[in-house]
Design a protein around this motif. Sequence first.
Motif, short mmCIF file in Angstrom:
data_model
loop_
_atom_site.label_atom_id
_atom_site.label_comp_id
_atom_site.label_asym_id
_atom_site.label_seq_id
_atom_site.Cartn_x
_atom_site.Cartn_y
_atom_site.Cartn_z
N ASN A 165 0.86 -1.04 -0.09
CA ASN A 165 -0.11 -0.01 -0.10
C ASN A 165 1.09 1.26 0.01
O ASN A 165 0.69 2.30 -0.65
CB ASN A 165 -1.09 -0.05 1.08
CG ASN A 165 -2.15 -0.90 1.09
OD1 ASN A 165 -2.54 -1.35 -0.29
ND2 ASN A 165 -2.79 -1.46 2.14
N CYS A 166 1.88 1.32 0.95
CA CYS A 166 2.75 2.25 0.91
C CYS A 166 3.76 2.50 -0.46
O CYS A 166 3.59 3.85 -0.95
CB CYS A 166 3.79 2.16 1.98
SG CYS A 166 3.41 2.46 3.76
N MET A 167 4.31 1.65 -1.05
CA MET A 167 4.67 1.94 -2.53
C MET A 167 3.51 2.18 -3.62
O MET A 167 4.05 3.02 -4.31
CB MET A 167 4.90 0.09 -2.94
CG MET A 167 6.36 -0.30 -2.17
SD MET A 167 6.82 -1.94 -2.48
CE MET A 167 6.60 -2.00 -4.12
N TYR A 168 2.45 1.77 -3.38
CA TYR A 168 1.39 2.18 -4.26
C TYR A 168 1.22 3.70 -4.09
O TYR A 168 1.17 4.41 -5.22
CB TYR A 168 0.09 1.45 -4.27
CG TYR A 168 -0.96 2.03 -5.20
CD1 TYR A 168 -1.20 1.76 -6.38
CD2 TYR A 168 -2.11 2.84 -4.57
CE1 TYR A 168 -2.21 2.34 -7.07
CE2 TYR A 168 -2.88 3.33 -5.43
CZ TYR A 168 -3.04 3.18 -6.64
OH TYR A 168 -3.99 3.79 -7.40
N LYS A 169 0.82 4.02 -2.95
CA LYS A 169 0.76 5.66 -2.71
C LYS A 169 2.20 6.26 -3.29
O LYS A 169 1.87 7.48 -4.02
CB LYS A 169 0.68 5.75 -1.21
CG LYS A 169 -0.81 5.24 -0.73
CD LYS A 169 -0.83 5.41 0.79
CE LYS A 169 -1.87 4.88 1.40
NZ LYS A 169 -2.30 4.86 2.72
N LEU A 170 3.23 5.85 -3.00
CA LEU A 170 4.41 6.54 -3.33
C LEU A 170 4.37 6.63 -5.02
O LEU A 170 4.89 7.43 -5.65
CB LEU A 170 5.91 5.99 -2.80
CG LEU A 170 6.01 6.01 -1.33
CD1 LEU A 170 7.00 5.17 -0.62
CD2 LEU A 170 6.33 7.46 -0.87
N ARG A 171 4.24 5.60 -5.73
CA ARG A 171 4.26 5.27 -7.14
C ARG A 171 3.22 6.20 -7.54
O ARG A 171 3.54 7.21 -8.64
CB ARG A 171 4.14 4.07 -7.52
CG ARG A 171 5.24 3.11 -7.28
CD ARG A 171 5.03 1.68 -7.89
NE ARG A 171 6.06 0.91 -7.72
CZ ARG A 171 6.15 -0.29 -8.06
NH1 ARG A 171 5.05 -0.95 -8.52
NH2 ARG A 171 7.17 -1.14 -7.79
N SER A 172 2.04 6.42 -7.07
CA SER A 172 1.17 7.26 -7.62
C SER A 172 1.46 8.66 -7.31
O SER A 172 0.82 9.30 -8.10
CB SER A 172 -0.36 6.87 -7.18
OG SER A 172 -0.34 7.29 -5.69
N ASN A 173 2.03 8.95 -6.47
CA ASN A 173 2.42 10.44 -6.31
C ASN A 173 3.43 10.66 -7.34
O ASN A 173 3.67 11.91 -7.67
CB ASN A 173 2.90 10.66 -5.14
CG ASN A 173 1.85 11.26 -3.92
OD1 ASN A 173 1.09 11.54 -4.38
ND2 ASN A 173 2.61 11.39 -2.69
N LEU A 174 4.32 9.83 -7.94
CA LEU A 174 5.33 10.39 -8.90
C LEU A 174 4.72 10.27 -10.27
O LEU A 174 5.57 10.78 -11.32
CB LEU A 174 6.51 9.21 -8.96
CG LEU A 174 7.06 9.15 -7.49
CD1 LEU A 174 8.13 7.99 -7.54
CD2 LEU A 174 7.87 10.55 -7.19
N ASN A 179 -1.86 14.19 -7.98
CA ASN A 179 -2.04 15.54 -7.01
C ASN A 179 -0.59 15.39 -6.09
O ASN A 179 -0.65 14.33 -5.36
CB ASN A 179 -3.18 15.36 -6.24
CG ASN A 179 -4.57 15.56 -6.78
OD1 ASN A 179 -4.57 16.09 -7.83
ND2 ASN A 179 -5.63 15.10 -6.61
N LYS A 180 0.30 16.13 -6.37
CA LYS A 180 1.69 16.01 -5.90
C LYS A 180 1.36 16.43 -4.43
O LYS A 180 0.96 17.34 -4.05
CB LYS A 180 2.55 16.92 -6.63
CG LYS A 180 2.79 16.40 -7.92
CD LYS A 180 4.18 16.99 -8.41
CE LYS A 180 4.43 16.87 -9.88
NZ LYS A 180 4.40 15.31 -10.56
N GLY A 181 2.16 15.73 -3.54
CA GLY A 181 1.93 15.84 -2.18
C GLY A 181 0.78 15.55 -1.45
O GLY A 181 0.85 15.65 -0.31
#
Length: 186
Positions: A165-174, A179-181
């Motif tokens: 889940n954390c990896m998904y959130k980080l990837r989707s932010n990049l 929506n950055k940040g």
Amino acid sequence: MDPSEVEFLAEKEMVKIIPNFSLDKIYLIGGDLGPFNPGLPVDVPVWLALNLKQRQKCRIVPPEWMDVEKLEEIRELERKEDAFTAVPSPYYMELTKLLLNHASDNIPKADEIRTLVKDIWDTRIAKLRCSADSFISQQEAHAQLDNLTLMEINTIRSFLLDSLNCMYKLRSNLLPGSNKGQFTDY
């Protein structure tokens, strides 16, 4: 699924008992059991074997794999191989715990068996942790879980889900156009 649910599933595994009573065949939803004759082995689910043992109505015959020599071979093979090796039962840990806690007097070398199964478990969990670490550090999208038991998967499940889940959130932010940040919880 929590460990008690996995143990419940393990109690459906068949084990051989030697009854000290007579009883005709019994008809249950899960299948027919018996007939029960004194001194003649019969296959029953673990839950029934433990119940009869507690009432001193039978002696439990340990599964074939619950032998010191066979478990030593499994332990050595597990230590040598990088991949997970096949285990003697999909519920080896749960069955060992149940049978040794309730019928250790029927199992020769019970303490040695307990130690060997714990060694096998520890080796497999260490491999699982290393695999999970490698999986996450290499940012893989899928994993192959050959030869893992339900209890082993259950042990690492919450860690892997949180990490993915954390990896998904980080990837989707990049990703461009995201929506950055801003994290959104899915």
